[in-house]
Design a protein around this motif. Structure first.
Motif, PDB file in Angstrom:
ATOM      1  N   GLU A 109       0.817  -1.209   0.000  1.00  0.00           N
ATOM      2  CA  GLU A 109       0.000   0.000   0.000  1.00  0.00           C
ATOM      3  C   GLU A 109       0.854   1.264   0.000  1.00  0.00           C
ATOM      4  OE1 GLU A 109      -3.260  -0.105   2.916  1.00  0.00           O
ATOM      5  OE2 GLU A 109      -3.176  -2.294   2.786  1.00  0.00           O
ATOM      6  N   VAL A 110       2.142   1.093   0.271  1.00  0.00           N
ATOM      7  CA  VAL A 110       3.061   2.233   0.194  1.00  0.00           C
ATOM      8  C   VAL A 110       3.034   2.815  -1.217  1.00  0.00           C
ATOM      9  CG1 VAL A 110       5.496   2.928   0.304  1.00  0.00           C
ATOM     10  CG2 VAL A 110       4.555   1.434   2.057  1.00  0.00           C
ATOM     11  N   TRP A 111       2.842   1.960  -2.212  1.00  0.00           N
ATOM     12  CA  TRP A 111       2.726   2.421  -3.594  1.00  0.00           C
ATOM     13  C   TRP A 111       1.474   3.273  -3.767  1.00  0.00           C
ATOM     14  CZ3 TRP A 111       5.110   3.681  -7.740  1.00  0.00           C
ATOM     15  CH2 TRP A 111       4.464   3.733  -8.970  1.00  0.00           C
ATOM     16  N   ASN A 112       0.373   2.886  -3.097  1.00  0.00           N
ATOM     17  CA  ASN A 112      -0.845   3.693  -3.128  1.00  0.00           C
ATOM     18  C   ASN A 112      -0.621   5.068  -2.504  1.00  0.00           C
ATOM     19  OD1 ASN A 112      -2.456   0.658  -2.626  1.00  0.00           O
ATOM     20  ND2 ASN A 112      -3.054   1.996  -4.313  1.00  0.00           N
ATOM     21  N   ILE A 113       0.210   5.081  -1.459  1.00  0.00           N
ATOM     22  CA  ILE A 113       0.513   6.353  -0.792  1.00  0.00           C
ATOM     23  C   ILE A 113       1.330   7.250  -1.716  1.00  0.00           C
ATOM     24  CG2 ILE A 113       1.745   7.433   1.138  1.00  0.00           C
ATOM     25  CD1 ILE A 113       1.108   4.908   2.777  1.00  0.00           C
ATOM     26  N   LEU A 114       2.321   6.669  -2.367  1.00  0.00           N
ATOM     27  CA  LEU A 114       3.157   7.437  -3.289  1.00  0.00           C
ATOM     28  C   LEU A 114       2.335   8.003  -4.441  1.00  0.00           C
ATOM     29  CD1 LEU A 114       6.003   8.381  -4.049  1.00  0.00           C
ATOM     30  CD2 LEU A 114       6.320   6.211  -5.276  1.00  0.00           C
ATOM     31  N   LYS A 115       1.394   7.229  -4.945  1.00  0.00           N
ATOM     32  CA  LYS A 115       0.549   7.659  -6.059  1.00  0.00           C
ATOM     33  C   LYS A 115      -0.441   8.752  -5.658  1.00  0.00           C
ATOM     34  CE  LYS A 115      -1.507   4.672  -8.534  1.00  0.00           C
ATOM     35  NZ  LYS A 115      -2.411   3.512  -8.791  1.00  0.00           N
ATOM     36  N   GLY A 116      -0.737   8.830  -4.362  1.00  0.00           N
ATOM     37  CA  GLY A 116      -1.695   9.831  -3.907  1.00  0.00           C
ATOM     38  C   GLY A 116      -3.078   9.277  -3.663  1.00  0.00           C
ATOM     39  N   ASP A 117      -3.244   7.963  -3.821  1.00  0.00           N
ATOM     40  CA  ASP A 117      -4.540   7.326  -3.533  1.00  0.00           C
ATOM     41  C   ASP A 117      -4.811   7.324  -2.039  1.00  0.00           C
ATOM     42  OD1 ASP A 117      -4.844   6.640  -6.239  1.00  0.00           O
ATOM     43  OD2 ASP A 117      -3.740   4.767  -5.957  1.00  0.00           O
ATOM     44  N   MET A 118      -3.726   7.153  -1.263  1.00  0.00           N
ATOM     45  CA  MET A 118      -3.838   7.005   0.174  1.00  0.00           C
ATOM     46  C   MET A 118      -2.844   7.905   0.889  1.00  0.00           C
ATOM     47  SD  MET A 118      -4.189   2.830   0.474  1.00  0.00           S
ATOM     48  CE  MET A 118      -4.126   2.881   2.273  1.00  0.00           C
ATOM     49  N   SER A 119      -2.950   7.905   2.212  1.00  0.00           N
ATOM     50  CA  SER A 119      -2.018   8.623   3.073  1.00  0.00           C
ATOM     51  C   SER A 119      -1.487   7.635   4.103  1.00  0.00           C
ATOM     52  CB  SER A 119      -2.734   9.787   3.775  1.00  0.00           C
ATOM     53  OG  SER A 119      -1.843  10.502   4.600  1.00  0.00           O
ATOM     54  N   ILE A 120      -0.450   8.003   4.814  1.00  0.00           N
ATOM     55  CA  ILE A 120       0.066   7.112   5.857  1.00  0.00           C
ATOM     56  C   ILE A 120      -0.993   6.937   6.937  1.00  0.00           C
ATOM     57  CG2 ILE A 120       1.811   6.836   7.672  1.00  0.00           C
ATOM     58  CD1 ILE A 120       3.746   8.375   5.850  1.00  0.00           C
ATOM     59  N   ILE A 121      -1.626   8.044   7.323  1.00  0.00           N
ATOM     60  CA  ILE A 121      -2.668   8.007   8.348  1.00  0.00           C
ATOM     61  C   ILE A 121      -3.979   8.551   7.789  1.00  0.00           C
ATOM     62  CG2 ILE A 121      -3.375   8.835  10.629  1.00  0.00           C
ATOM     63  CD1 ILE A 121      -1.057   6.836  10.696  1.00  0.00           C
ATOM     64  N   GLY A 122      -5.048   7.840   8.059  1.00  0.00           N
ATOM     65  CA  GLY A 122      -6.381   8.247   7.607  1.00  0.00           C
ATOM     66  C   GLY A 122      -7.345   7.097   7.824  1.00  0.00           C
ATOM     67  N   PRO A 123      -8.624   7.289   7.597  1.00  0.00           N
ATOM     68  CA  PRO A 123      -9.595   6.189   7.735  1.00  0.00           C
ATOM     69  C   PRO A 123      -9.254   5.060   6.763  1.00  0.00           C
ATOM     70  CG  PRO A 123     -10.702   8.305   7.632  1.00  0.00           C
ATOM     71  CD  PRO A 123      -9.285   8.561   7.258  1.00  0.00           C
ATOM     72  N   ARG A 145      -7.895  11.570   2.448  1.00  0.00           N
ATOM     73  CA  ARG A 145      -7.404  10.334   1.835  1.00  0.00           C
ATOM     74  C   ARG A 145      -7.460   9.199   2.852  1.00  0.00           C
ATOM     75  NH1 ARG A 145      -3.768  14.125  -0.377  1.00  0.00           N
ATOM     76  NH2 ARG A 145      -3.693  14.103  -2.684  1.00  0.00           N
ATOM     77  N   PRO A 146      -7.808   7.992   2.409  1.00  0.00           N
ATOM     78  CA  PRO A 146      -7.777   6.835   3.324  1.00  0.00           C
ATOM     79  C   PRO A 146      -6.343   6.553   3.721  1.00  0.00           C
ATOM     80  CG  PRO A 146      -8.132   6.127   1.060  1.00  0.00           C
ATOM     81  CD  PRO A 146      -8.247   7.621   1.053  1.00  0.00           C
ATOM     82  N   GLY A 147      -6.154   5.850   4.837  1.00  0.00           N
ATOM     83  CA  GLY A 147      -4.799   5.648   5.343  1.00  0.00           C
ATOM     84  C   GLY A 147      -4.373   4.197   5.517  1.00  0.00           C
ATOM     85  N   LEU A 148      -3.073   4.041   5.648  1.00  0.00           N
ATOM     86  CA  LEU A 148      -2.489   2.734   5.946  1.00  0.00           C
ATOM     87  C   LEU A 148      -2.900   2.311   7.350  1.00  0.00           C
ATOM     88  CD1 LEU A 148      -0.508   0.580   4.829  1.00  0.00           C
ATOM     89  CD2 LEU A 148       1.346   1.861   5.925  1.00  0.00           C
TER      90      LEU A 148
END
Length: 222
Positions: A109-123, A145-148
Motif C-alpha cells: 500500500e506504500v505504492w498507493n501512498i506514493l501515487k496519492g490514492d492514500m495517506s500514511i494516516i487516515g480512515p 485520503r484513506p490511510g495505511l
C-alpha cells in the motif's frame, strides 16, 4: 471542519507522505523481496492482491475516487467441487494469518501512498459496495485520503463495531494534525508489536448487510 482545512492537511501532509513512502520503498526493498518470494512459494501467484476501494471525495464530482488497493496475497485459491472459491476463512492459511497479524500484507500500500490514492494516516479504505449505505455523517470519513492506519485502528481495529469505527474516523477528520498523526503512528507500532485487537477479517460482518439488517429491524419496530 478545522482539521481538513488546516495548512498541515492541505499542504504538508501530502509532502510527508511522498517522502516517507519513497524512503520506505528504498530502505525496505529487501523485505518486499523476501515476502514476495514467500508468498509465491506458499500461496502461488499472483503475489499481489488488488481490489477496488473508495478514496477521497473529488470536489469536482462530489463522488469518491475509486482506486486499486495493493496488498500481498494472504489467501489460497482453494475451490470446492463446483469450482467455486471456498469462503475466506477456509482459504486463509497459517502463513496468511501471520502476514495479517503483523500487517506485513499491507506493505504494498506504500505504492498507493506514493501515487496519492492514500495517506500514511487516515480512515481505512473499505469496500466499494458499502458506498450506498453510508449516512451523510458517516461519509465524512471520505473527506480525507484513506490511510495505511488510522484512529479507528488504534482504538479497537476490527474489534470495534461499525458505529464506533466510523465515530473514530470522523473524529480523525475533524482533528487531523501533525501531532495527531504522529500519535497514531506510535500507537500503530505498539499494536503491531503486541499483536493486540486483531480480529479475523469479516468478524464484524459486511457493512452493507449490517446496514440492511439494521433498516429492516427499524421498519419492524415502526
Amino acid at each position: 471542519m478545522k482539521g481538513i482545512n488546516g495548512i498541515y492537511n492541505r499542504f504538508v501532509k501530502r509532502i510527508l507522505d511522498i517522502i516517507c513512502s519513497l524512503l520506505a520503498m528504498m530502505f525496505f526493498c529487501w523485505l518486499y523481496a523476501i515476502i514476495a518470494f514467500l508468498v509465491y512459494i506458499k500461496l502461488g501467484s499472483p503475489v499481489i492482491f488488488r481490489q477496488d476501494r473508495p478514496g477521497r471525495i473529488d470536489k469536482k464530482t462530489g463522488k469518491e475516487k475509486i482506486f486499486s488497493l495493493y496488498k500481498f496475497r494472504s489467501m489460497s485459491n482453494v475451490k470446492d467441487e463446483n469450482g467455486e472459491l471456498l469462503p475466506d476463512a477456509q482459504r486463509l492459511t497459517k502463513f496468511g494469518r501471520i502476514l495479517r497479524a503483523t500487517s506485513l500484507d499491507e506493505l504494498p500500500e506504500v505504492w498507493n501512498i506514493l501515487k496519492g490514492d492514500m495517506s500514511i494516516i487516515g480512515p481505512r479504505p473499505l469496500a466499494v459496495q458499502y458506498l450506498p449505505y453510508y449516512t451523510d455523517e458517516e461519509r465524512k470519513r471520505h473527506a480525507v485520503r484513506p490511510g495505511l492506519s488510522g484512529w479507528a485502528q488504534v482504538n479497537g481495529r476490527t474489534a470495534a463495531n461499525w458505529e464506533k469505527r466510523f465515530k473514530y474516523d470522523i473524529e480523525y477528520v475533524e482533528r487531523v494534525s501533525f501531532l495527531f498523526d504522529v500519535k497514531i503512528i506510535i500507537e500503530t507500532v505498539k499494536k503491531v508489536i503486541k499483536r493486540s485487537n486483531i480480529v479475523e477479517a469479516g468478524s464484524q460482518g459486511d457493512f452493507d448487510k449490517y446496514r440492511i439488517k439494521q433498516r429492516e429491524e427499524h421498519r419492524e419496530k415502526c
